[in-house]
Write a protein that holds these residues in place. Sequence first.
Motif, mmCIF file in Angstrom:
data_model
loop_
_atom_site.group_PDB
_atom_site.id
_atom_site.type_symbol
_atom_site.label_atom_id
_atom_site.label_comp_id
_atom_site.label_asym_id
_atom_site.label_seq_id
_atom_site.Cartn_x
_atom_site.Cartn_y
_atom_site.Cartn_z
ATOM 1 N N GLN A 114 39.471 35.181 40.825
ATOM 2 C CA GLN A 114 38.968 35.928 39.666
ATOM 3 C C GLN A 114 39.493 35.367 38.360
ATOM 4 N N GLN A 115 38.789 35.742 37.294
ATOM 5 C CA GLN A 115 39.327 35.523 35.964
ATOM 6 C C GLN A 115 39.982 36.819 35.505
ATOM 7 N N LEU A 116 40.812 36.713 34.460
ATOM 8 C CA LEU A 116 41.477 37.909 33.942
ATOM 9 C C LEU A 116 40.764 38.351 32.663
ATOM 10 N N ARG A 128 42.665 43.435 32.519
ATOM 11 C CA ARG A 128 41.885 44.143 33.534
ATOM 12 C C ARG A 128 41.542 43.174 34.658
ATOM 13 N N TYR A 129 41.715 43.636 35.899
ATOM 14 C CA TYR A 129 41.297 42.826 37.045
ATOM 15 C C TYR A 129 40.916 43.752 38.186
ATOM 16 N N GLU A 130 40.280 43.161 39.182
ATOM 17 C CA GLU A 130 39.844 43.954 40.317
ATOM 18 C C GLU A 130 40.849 43.802 41.446
ATOM 19 N N CYS A 131 41.199 44.926 42.052
ATOM 20 C CA CYS A 131 42.172 44.842 43.140
ATOM 21 C C CYS A 131 41.725 45.751 44.272
ATOM 22 N N ILE A 160 47.771 37.459 43.104
ATOM 23 C CA ILE A 160 47.448 36.040 43.244
ATOM 24 C C ILE A 160 45.956 35.769 43.066
ATOM 25 N N GLU A 161 45.120 36.822 43.179
ATOM 26 C CA GLU A 161 43.679 36.626 42.991
ATOM 27 C C GLU A 161 43.351 36.071 41.604
ATOM 28 N N LEU A 224 56.093 34.383 51.814
ATOM 29 C CA LEU A 224 56.801 35.560 52.320
ATOM 30 C C LEU A 224 55.875 36.773 52.414
ATOM 31 N N GLY A 225 54.602 36.577 52.032
ATOM 32 C CA GLY A 225 53.628 37.654 52.198
ATOM 33 C C GLY A 225 53.424 38.498 50.955
ATOM 34 N N ASN A 226 54.029 38.112 49.833
ATOM 35 C CA ASN A 226 53.845 38.897 48.614
ATOM 36 C C ASN A 226 52.532 38.518 47.935
ATOM 37 N N ARG A 227 51.824 39.535 47.437
ATOM 38 C CA ARG A 227 50.490 39.303 46.873
ATOM 39 C C ARG A 227 50.503 39.321 45.352
ATOM 40 N N ALA A 228 51.661 39.609 44.743
ATOM 41 C CA ALA A 228 51.724 39.639 43.281
ATOM 42 C C ALA A 228 53.049 39.050 42.832
#
Length: 593
Positions: A114-116, A128-131, A160-161, A224-228
Amino acid sequence: MPRSLSKIDKMSGDEIKDLKHRLHSFQGGECFLCGRPINLEADETEIDHIVPLADKGPDEEANWALLHSVCNDRKSAQNLNLARILMRFENTKEEYGGALTTAQVLEMHGGSTQQLHVDDRGDSVLVRYECRGSIKEIEAPIIVDPNNLNYRSFFIELPIEVLHHDFELNPRKIINADKLIKEFWRKNPQLHVALCRLQIDTEAKKGDVLLFDGQHKTAAQIFLGNRAVPVRVFLNPDKDRLKEANRRAHKELRQVEFFKSVLDDLGQDIFSQHFRRFLEDETGIPKSEKAFIESLEADTRVEMKRNLYHYLKTTVKNSEDPRNEFFDYVELDQPRSKTWPISYDSVEKTFLRHFIDSSPCEAPVDADYDEENDYPRNTERKNLVILMNIVTDYVLREKFDKSLGIAKLEDRIKKGEVIPDNHLRAYRMFRPAVFVVWCEFLKEAIAMYLIAKGKITNDMRNRNRVLWAQMDGRDWEAIAKMIDKLASHKLWIDRGPVISNAFGQTRPEFFRKLLEEGIIDGIGKILGEPINIQYLFNAAGSDNNCLSDYILAIGLDDFSTAIEKYLFYLHEISDLGPKLLCLFDHEINQLLA
Ligand SMILES: [Zn+2]
């Protein structure tokens, strides 16, 4: 260390086979470590504990995992949860030809999609972003660089998206993230945020968040599995200038590593805090350094052992009873000194290295100790400080002249400047390359003396426990004689060009040959009397190496016991035995004559 016996070790062949089948289906047919399929018929497999027994992992099926034997052999951590993360990072890297880009790491984990959206409101931004199907909005204050108003940025945590790799500002690949993965896995915080830039399309009010610094820590977090991850985002920065600033940050302005004595101070702090807590909390196990290290998780032991050594070195440096006067002449704030004759690096490679046993001590700290039989670490510290203070007495105090300094001293002598003997000696004896050599010889000479007196064993010598001996006044007198003899050698004050040039050498091997044999390659023998172990050791006895003086020196009334001890010690010092045996024969003949 032998692995503790597990229930698995007592199982029959059939029981193992059943267990392997159960684990195989529980793990979906995959190896716990590499995640690739296991063929129970064809592959060599093993069962191991996920949390090691040594880390108090339970010895039961929930803590057992089925692995390829090859994977178990090449794992790089004892804890299998950590080992599998490290292995998957390694394997992924291999699949991509040995190195990964941040873009690849992001993409394989579902990032960079995605873009931010950014609404720039001057003092703040609304992003703003989609989660996971819903829209997230966050407001963050804008920080303006105090020196350049064009650099505006905000701190935020981003998924990370919306992160993309900045190929332009940072083309480097990720080769090694092991240390960071281990660091974060142990729950240590990420200290620095990653840096990003965002060029916003003014019409659409959105753009790609490009990550240009901190890609290793970001990759480690993702594995390590972190998404942010926490980031600092520069808004529409001058790209070329940012590129240059980032390059400079990694080259010219690279953060200077902590200086060694500072590292020791930090390490000693960590060790003493943890050790104190261990001593207060743990019951029913011996209160010793060794028991403390063994109580830690296997993966953290190496580091704590390092901190133990930092701690031991620092207690010698900061000793107050007795005070360590040697350090009055050591540069502690920077690697090289213009004023003081000794660098901390040198002390570390000499006195601290040879006279501190860096392995965890097995003696309990709370046993019944007294003057005669002290806690070995106290004995070690006190004796080492006394030894260093004797050296200070003979070579440094009121001898080294701070006002003369050490800059280009040999050159100044060649130009005819008058430098007093005492100052020259203090300067030369502590040139790093010669200091390491004579200190090692001194250690060996002291060890020989103490073995001869039955105060230490050869094993203690090998384990750097020479100064664990209970010393008395006579011992210190003997050692002082060695140091006096060392300092009295002509080498330290010879102003001839050959010797003066020799002190420009920086290789210890050069001085090893010079001190041991009196030889300089290409020039020949230049020292009438080499400064080797025997030279120092002989000082402890008398001036003429007479056996009777030797017996006097080691304080034995009974002649036959003396001979026995002497022979015993010749045997102990095997490499010097033959040489000393000749000396011994010579003395016997003299006595008989
Ligand atoms: Zn495997």
